[in-house]
Design an enzyme around this catalytic site. Structure first.
Site, mmCIF file in Angstrom:
data_model
loop_
_atom_site.group_PDB
_atom_site.id
_atom_site.type_symbol
_atom_site.label_atom_id
_atom_site.label_comp_id
_atom_site.label_asym_id
_atom_site.label_seq_id
_atom_site.Cartn_x
_atom_site.Cartn_y
_atom_site.Cartn_z
ATOM 1 N N ASP A 192 32.808 25.046 33.816
ATOM 2 C CA ASP A 192 31.375 25.032 33.536
ATOM 3 C C ASP A 192 30.573 24.495 34.721
ATOM 4 O OD1 ASP A 192 31.853 25.979 31.031
ATOM 5 O OD2 ASP A 192 31.581 24.067 30.000
ATOM 6 N N GLU B 77 29.084 34.931 22.195
ATOM 7 C CA GLU B 77 30.103 33.944 22.542
ATOM 8 C C GLU B 77 29.567 32.567 22.184
ATOM 9 O OE1 GLU B 77 32.624 32.242 26.391
ATOM 10 O OE2 GLU B 77 31.398 34.065 26.613
#
Length: 263
Positions: free
Chosen positions: A60, A49
């Protein structure tokens, strides 16, 4: 069967669980992208990824957010990452899954973005700020070029939405294992067994577990519930510190999981 799904299924046939490391493209400079991908490939990962740095990420945690900031400080952009991938596409043997946000894609232009993905050997796309209901705009342009749109499903998704996401996802279903942001976790909720059982029953494609997985033991335990794992923050930290041994230990933990009793 798509290239991405095929790679995961072949891993299962070999008696292993899929292992997908997340990297922040351009952390340490864009020149690190090629050696990082080739090294991970050499370690035997199933797919990679490739995160694109963005100023306003959705989920995040501090580790990936800081990596994104370092990459942005190096002038890294979506366009530059895809061009870099295209420059060594012939050496890439594992499927690449790009993780970005819709704003950079829209600024790039959908058609131009799709062509650049093909040139870079991209086989899958994760765009976390495009919900299922709006994802047709991506499918219409990317599916015809052999690029899967991977959908995320959360722990709070009701059964009917789980079924819809599982039916719509391509390549694999990205099962988020925590309620919160990315980052290492010491433990996970006790009811994950039931959640993953429902997911795997609803899905005709592999289900991979992601968020919070940071140790070989967690790779094994989450792999026992799913078809494989996605490891992000632990990989980003290890790459930043140059600790390849840690990454090798994580990858190794995914091998032979079918034969391991873990929970």
């Amino acid at each position: 069967m798509t290239k991405l799904q095929q790679a995961i299924e072949q891993t299962k046939i070999a008696g292993n669980k899929a292992f997908v490391p997340y990297i922040m493209a351009g952390d340490g400079g864009l020149a690190t992208l090629k050696p990082t991908i080739l090294k991970l490939q050499e370690m035997g990962v199933t797919a990679i990824e490739v995160g694109i740095p963005f100023t306003d990420p959705v989920a995040d945690g501090p580790t990936i957010e800081q990596a994104g900031e370092r990459a942005l400080a190096e002038g890294v952009t979506l366009r530059k990452v895809l061009a870099a991938l295209a420059s060594f596409r012939g050496e890439i043997q594992v499927p690449l899954v790009v993780m970005t946000y819709f704003n950079p894609v829209l600024a790039f232009g959908l058609e131009a973005f799709a062509k650049a993905c093909v040139a870079g050997g991209v086989k899958g796309l994760i765009v976390p700020d495009v919900p299922l209901e709006e994802s047709e705009i991506l499918r219409d342009t990317l599916n015809s070029r052999g690029i899967d749109i991977v959908q995320l499903v959360s722990l709070t998704s009701p059964p009917e939405r789980i079924a819809r996401i599982a039916a719509a996802s391509q390549g694999f279903v990205y099962a988020v294992t925590v309620n919160g942001i990315t980052g290492a976790r010491a433990s996970f909720a006790d009811d994950l067994h039931d959640h993953f059982a429902r997911l795997r029953e609803a899905s005709q494609i592999p289900v991979l577990a992601g968020f919070g997985i940071s140790t070989p033991e967690q790779v094994v335990s989450m792999g026992a519930l799913s078809d494989g794992v996605i490891v992000g923050s632990a990989i980003v930290t290890a790459l930043h510190e140059g600790n390849l041994e840690k990454i090798e230990a994580l990858v190794s933990a995914s091998k032979g999981v079918f034969q391991k009793s873990t929970l």
